[in-house]
Design a protein around this motif. Structure first.
Motif, PDB file in Angstrom:
ATOM      1  N   PHE A  29       0.841  -1.187   0.000  1.00 33.91           N
ATOM      2  CA  PHE A  29       0.000   0.000   0.000  1.00 33.91           C
ATOM      3  C   PHE A  29       0.879   1.240   0.000  1.00 33.91           C
ATOM      4  O   PHE A  29       1.918   1.275   0.655  1.00 33.91           O
ATOM      5  CB  PHE A  29      -0.928   0.020   1.213  1.00 33.91           C
ATOM      6  CG  PHE A  29      -1.924  -1.104   1.250  1.00 33.91           C
ATOM      7  CD1 PHE A  29      -2.659  -1.446   0.128  1.00 33.91           C
ATOM      8  CD2 PHE A  29      -2.132  -1.825   2.415  1.00 33.91           C
ATOM      9  CE1 PHE A  29      -3.583  -2.476   0.159  1.00 33.91           C
ATOM     10  CE2 PHE A  29      -3.059  -2.854   2.455  1.00 33.91           C
ATOM     11  CZ  PHE A  29      -3.785  -3.178   1.323  1.00 33.91           C
ATOM     12  N   GLY A  30       0.475   2.255  -0.712  1.00 35.94           N
ATOM     13  CA  GLY A  30       1.247   3.475  -0.792  1.00 35.94           C
ATOM     14  C   GLY A  30       0.372   4.704  -0.699  1.00 35.94           C
ATOM     15  O   GLY A  30      -0.843   4.611  -0.541  1.00 35.94           O
ATOM     16  N   GLY A  31       1.017   5.852  -0.776  1.00 39.19           N
ATOM     17  CA  GLY A  31       0.305   7.112  -0.668  1.00 39.19           C
ATOM     18  C   GLY A  31       0.252   7.590   0.766  1.00 39.19           C
ATOM     19  O   GLY A  31       0.916   7.061   1.650  1.00 39.19           O
ATOM     20  N   ASN A  32      -0.554   8.586   1.007  1.00 41.39           N
ATOM     21  CA  ASN A  32      -0.701   9.150   2.350  1.00 41.39           C
ATOM     22  C   ASN A  32      -1.773   8.409   3.131  1.00 41.39           C
ATOM     23  O   ASN A  32      -2.763   7.953   2.555  1.00 41.39           O
ATOM     24  CB  ASN A  32      -1.098  10.628   2.266  1.00 41.39           C
ATOM     25  CG  ASN A  32      -0.022  11.470   1.614  1.00 41.39           C
ATOM     26  OD1 ASN A  32       1.153  11.172   1.691  1.00 41.39           O
ATOM     27  ND2 ASN A  32      -0.448  12.530   0.957  1.00 41.39           N
ATOM     28  N   ASN A  51       5.003  -1.209   4.337  1.00 35.60           N
ATOM     29  CA  ASN A  51       4.255  -0.781   3.162  1.00 35.60           C
ATOM     30  C   ASN A  51       5.046   0.311   2.469  1.00 35.60           C
ATOM     31  O   ASN A  51       6.252   0.440   2.698  1.00 35.60           O
ATOM     32  CB  ASN A  51       2.860  -0.277   3.558  1.00 35.60           C
ATOM     33  CG  ASN A  51       1.893  -1.401   3.815  1.00 35.60           C
ATOM     34  OD1 ASN A  51       1.480  -2.090   2.896  1.00 35.60           O
ATOM     35  ND2 ASN A  51       1.538  -1.607   5.075  1.00 35.60           N
ATOM     36  N   ARG A  52       4.367   1.100   1.680  1.00 39.10           N
ATOM     37  CA  ARG A  52       5.000   2.217   0.985  1.00 39.10           C
ATOM     38  C   ARG A  52       4.265   3.515   1.255  1.00 39.10           C
ATOM     39  O   ARG A  52       4.200   4.397   0.400  1.00 39.10           O
ATOM     40  CB  ARG A  52       5.045   1.937  -0.512  1.00 39.10           C
ATOM     41  CG  ARG A  52       5.933   0.763  -0.818  1.00 39.10           C
ATOM     42  CD  ARG A  52       5.980   0.462  -2.265  1.00 39.10           C
ATOM     43  NE  ARG A  52       6.939  -0.622  -2.468  1.00 39.10           N
ATOM     44  CZ  ARG A  52       7.145  -1.199  -3.614  1.00 39.10           C
ATOM     45  NH1 ARG A  52       6.478  -0.816  -4.680  1.00 39.10           N
ATOM     46  NH2 ARG A  52       8.016  -2.163  -3.722  1.00 39.10           N
ATOM     47  N   PHE A  53       3.675   3.618   2.447  1.00 41.70           N
ATOM     48  CA  PHE A  53       3.011   4.863   2.807  1.00 41.70           C
ATOM     49  C   PHE A  53       4.044   5.976   2.877  1.00 41.70           C
ATOM     50  O   PHE A  53       5.195   5.759   3.269  1.00 41.70           O
ATOM     51  CB  PHE A  53       2.275   4.726   4.137  1.00 41.70           C
ATOM     52  CG  PHE A  53       1.067   3.849   4.066  1.00 41.70           C
ATOM     53  CD1 PHE A  53      -0.026   4.212   3.288  1.00 41.70           C
ATOM     54  CD2 PHE A  53       1.016   2.650   4.758  1.00 41.70           C
ATOM     55  CE1 PHE A  53      -1.144   3.399   3.205  1.00 41.70           C
ATOM     56  CE2 PHE A  53      -0.096   1.837   4.682  1.00 41.70           C
ATOM     57  CZ  PHE A  53      -1.178   2.206   3.913  1.00 41.70           C
ATOM     58  N   SER A  54       3.624   7.187   2.507  1.00 38.42           N
ATOM     59  CA  SER A  54       4.545   8.309   2.463  1.00 38.42           C
ATOM     60  C   SER A  54       3.853   9.562   2.970  1.00 38.42           C
ATOM     61  O   SER A  54       2.714   9.515   3.422  1.00 38.42           O
ATOM     62  CB  SER A  54       5.042   8.510   1.027  1.00 38.42           C
ATOM     63  OG  SER A  54       3.952   8.750   0.163  1.00 38.42           O
ATOM     64  N   GLY A  55       4.551  10.662   2.877  1.00 34.30           N
ATOM     65  CA  GLY A  55       4.008  11.924   3.351  1.00 34.30           C
ATOM     66  C   GLY A  55       4.229  12.083   4.843  1.00 34.30           C
ATOM     67  O   GLY A  55       5.013  11.373   5.458  1.00 34.30           O
ATOM     68  N   MET A  56       3.528  13.014   5.413  1.00 31.42           N
ATOM     69  CA  MET A  56       3.648  13.281   6.849  1.00 31.42           C
ATOM     70  C   MET A  56       2.817  12.285   7.648  1.00 31.42           C
ATOM     71  O   MET A  56       1.709  11.951   7.263  1.00 31.42           O
ATOM     72  CB  MET A  56       3.134  14.689   7.172  1.00 31.42           C
ATOM     73  CG  MET A  56       3.929  15.815   6.569  1.00 31.42           C
ATOM     74  SD  MET A  56       5.308  16.346   7.585  1.00 31.42           S
ATOM     75  CE  MET A  56       4.564  16.696   9.141  1.00 31.42           C
ATOM     76  N   LEU A  57       3.377  11.854   8.760  1.00 30.91           N
ATOM     77  CA  LEU A  57       2.614  11.093   9.738  1.00 30.91           C
ATOM     78  C   LEU A  57       1.984  12.132  10.651  1.00 30.91           C
ATOM     79  O   LEU A  57       2.644  12.698  11.520  1.00 30.91           O
ATOM     80  CB  LEU A  57       3.523  10.148  10.515  1.00 30.91           C
ATOM     81  CG  LEU A  57       2.857   9.215  11.491  1.00 30.91           C
ATOM     82  CD1 LEU A  57       1.820   8.340  10.787  1.00 30.91           C
ATOM     83  CD2 LEU A  57       3.886   8.331  12.161  1.00 30.91           C
ATOM     84  N   LEU A  58       0.725  12.443  10.410  1.00 27.51           N
ATOM     85  CA  LEU A  58       0.079  13.577  11.059  1.00 27.51           C
ATOM     86  C   LEU A  58      -0.059  13.380  12.565  1.00 27.51           C
ATOM     87  O   LEU A  58      -0.630  12.384  13.015  1.00 27.51           O
ATOM     88  CB  LEU A  58      -1.296  13.809  10.446  1.00 27.51           C
ATOM     89  CG  LEU A  58      -1.302  14.136   8.959  1.00 27.51           C
ATOM     90  CD1 LEU A  58      -2.726  14.177   8.428  1.00 27.51           C
ATOM     91  CD2 LEU A  58      -0.597  15.450   8.704  1.00 27.51           C
TER      92      LEU A  58
END
Length: 111
Positions: A29-32, A51-58
């Motif tokens: 899984f990817g993206g935010n 996984n391939r999650f990216s962006g900020m970890l809010l």
């Protein structure tokens, strides 16, 4: 063998208000991560590792999941800063897995 990807819209999970465990580990899984995950106030286990999650970890996502006992967001591609104060109201939290590809605030911003 070529890699295959499965595109999955996580926002539908946000409708499961009584969900106690969310384990999406070891996928591609990817993206935010969607911000609506913060509405899962009954969540005790949150594992999106490997996984391939990216962006900020809010921080707001983490801060609102106060029923958490276990969280693992390791082995993804999150970026930005993260403050452990996000866990200040997590009295049941026992396990936190954050490292690998997560640039922690106190490591990345030290002089």
């Amino acid at each position: 063998m070529s890699e295959s990807y499965f595109f999955f819209n996580l926002t539908g999970i946000c409708e499961l208000k009584n969900l106690h465990e969310l384990d999406l580990s070891d996928n591609m899984f990817g993206g935010n991560l969607p911000e609506c995950l913060k509405t899962l106030s009954s969540l005790r286990l949150f594992d999106v590792s490997s996984n391939r999650f990216s962006g900020m970890l809010l921080p707001s996502l983490i801060a609102n999941l106060t029923s958490l006992e276990y969280i693992d967001v390791s082995h993804n591609k999150f970026e930005g800063s993260f403050s452990f104060s996000s866990f200040s109201n997590h009295t049941k939290l026992e396990v936190v897995e954050l490292l690998v590809h997560l640039c922690l605030y106190f490591v990345c911003n030290r002089s």
